[in-house]
Design a protein around this motif. Sequence first.
Motif, short mmCIF file in Angstrom:
data_model
loop_
_atom_site.label_atom_id
_atom_site.label_comp_id
_atom_site.label_asym_id
_atom_site.label_seq_id
_atom_site.Cartn_x
_atom_site.Cartn_y
_atom_site.Cartn_z
N LEU A 156 -69.49 -16.78 3.34
CA LEU A 156 -69.37 -17.34 4.68
C LEU A 156 -69.01 -18.82 4.66
O LEU A 156 -68.32 -19.31 5.55
N ALA A 157 -69.46 -19.50 3.63
CA ALA A 157 -69.16 -20.94 3.51
C ALA A 157 -69.44 -21.38 2.08
O ALA A 157 -70.21 -20.75 1.36
N ARG A 158 -68.80 -22.48 1.70
CA ARG A 158 -69.01 -23.02 0.36
C ARG A 158 -68.91 -24.54 0.40
O ARG A 158 -68.05 -25.10 1.08
N VAL A 159 -69.79 -25.19 -0.34
CA VAL A 159 -69.73 -26.64 -0.52
C VAL A 159 -69.90 -26.89 -2.01
O VAL A 159 -70.99 -26.67 -2.56
N ASN A 160 -68.83 -27.30 -2.66
CA ASN A 160 -68.83 -27.49 -4.12
C ASN A 160 -69.30 -26.20 -4.78
O ASN A 160 -68.67 -25.17 -4.62
N ASP A 161 -70.42 -26.20 -5.49
CA ASP A 161 -70.89 -25.00 -6.18
C ASP A 161 -71.88 -24.19 -5.35
O ASP A 161 -72.35 -23.13 -5.78
N ARG A 162 -72.21 -24.66 -4.18
CA ARG A 162 -73.17 -23.96 -3.32
C ARG A 162 -72.43 -22.98 -2.40
O ARG A 162 -71.43 -23.35 -1.78
N VAL A 163 -72.95 -21.77 -2.33
CA VAL A 163 -72.28 -20.72 -1.55
C VAL A 163 -73.28 -20.08 -0.58
O VAL A 163 -74.42 -19.77 -0.96
N LEU A 164 -72.83 -19.92 0.65
CA LEU A 164 -73.63 -19.20 1.66
C LEU A 164 -73.04 -17.80 1.78
O LEU A 164 -71.93 -17.62 2.28
N THR A 165 -73.78 -16.81 1.31
CA THR A 165 -73.32 -15.42 1.35
C THR A 165 -73.95 -14.71 2.56
O THR A 165 -74.89 -15.20 3.17
N VAL A 166 -73.42 -13.53 2.86
CA VAL A 166 -73.96 -12.72 3.95
C VAL A 166 -75.41 -12.34 3.65
O VAL A 166 -76.27 -12.38 4.53
N LYS A 167 -75.67 -12.01 2.39
CA LYS A 167 -77.02 -11.62 1.98
C LYS A 167 -78.00 -12.77 2.19
O LYS A 167 -79.12 -12.57 2.68
N LYS A 168 -77.60 -13.97 1.83
CA LYS A 168 -78.46 -15.13 2.01
C LYS A 168 -78.66 -15.42 3.49
O LYS A 168 -79.76 -15.79 3.93
N LEU A 169 -77.61 -15.24 4.27
CA LEU A 169 -77.71 -15.47 5.71
C LEU A 169 -78.71 -14.50 6.36
O LEU A 169 -79.50 -14.90 7.21
N ASP A 176 -73.29 -29.00 6.51
CA ASP A 176 -73.68 -30.41 6.62
C ASP A 176 -74.83 -30.74 5.68
O ASP A 176 -74.80 -31.76 4.96
N ASN A 177 -75.84 -29.88 5.66
CA ASN A 177 -77.01 -30.14 4.81
C ASN A 177 -76.66 -30.06 3.33
O ASN A 177 -77.20 -30.83 2.51
N ALA A 178 -75.76 -29.13 2.98
CA ALA A 178 -75.33 -29.02 1.58
C ALA A 178 -74.61 -30.29 1.14
O ALA A 178 -74.78 -30.78 0.02
N LEU A 179 -73.78 -30.83 2.02
CA LEU A 179 -73.08 -32.07 1.73
C LEU A 179 -74.07 -33.23 1.53
O LEU A 179 -73.96 -34.01 0.58
#
Length: 238
Positions: free
Chosen positions: A2-15, A38-41
Amino acid sequence: MLARVNDRVLTVKKLERLLPPKSRTEDQLKSFIHTWVDNALYYDAALKDGLLGDGRLSNERDRYYKKIVIGSYVQTKTSSSVVVSNSDIREYYDENPSGFIRQNDEAYVYHFFTNKLSDARSIRSKLLKKQKADTTSELFNTYGVEKKTVTRGFLVKELDIAIFKNKKGSIVGPIRTASGYHVIKIVKKYKKGSKVGLEGVYDKIYQRLLKQKQVVLVADLLDSLKEKSSVFINLNYQ
């Protein structure tokens, strides 16, 4: 993904774990994803600045975590033991009549909102025809409706005037405000000084009694822990 910031990924499962489907709307979903980015940044930038090793922040983190653990323990030990019966609620209601007197005029309404004047006019037209229950239900599902109790003096001026100058059963609107068009059906009206029915304060009383009983159980729990433990407090601070 769903989204990515550098090496951090927001997946459907995590959501699904962070924001369950039953607890979200489309707008909430979009807002959550943007906030996550925003928070990941911010977090990555904080790590680069070495804040993870800041002793002060570590202490605050530990205190916060400790508070969460304590809260969870107390909740686990007391919640299953608390019982608030219907008779408890009725007794509290009967013994505290002055606590349930309306301080202002109130009204129970069906509140429809739309950005289109044509939709607002259609809603009003269907409400005025006093359609059958299934048609009314379809109307609710199509346009969305808030079924709520409102208080005089706490609404947008245009809505406040329209609701409280009209009688029970009236259909008011379309009323245009800065946010869009409103159509309101006045289902019930209540005068200032009248008593709120038990059904209107049932949940409020339940939560109040629940907290009262939990306070007693927490005190008992703490006493039992003190009896089983070795506790010392300097006499100067007792």
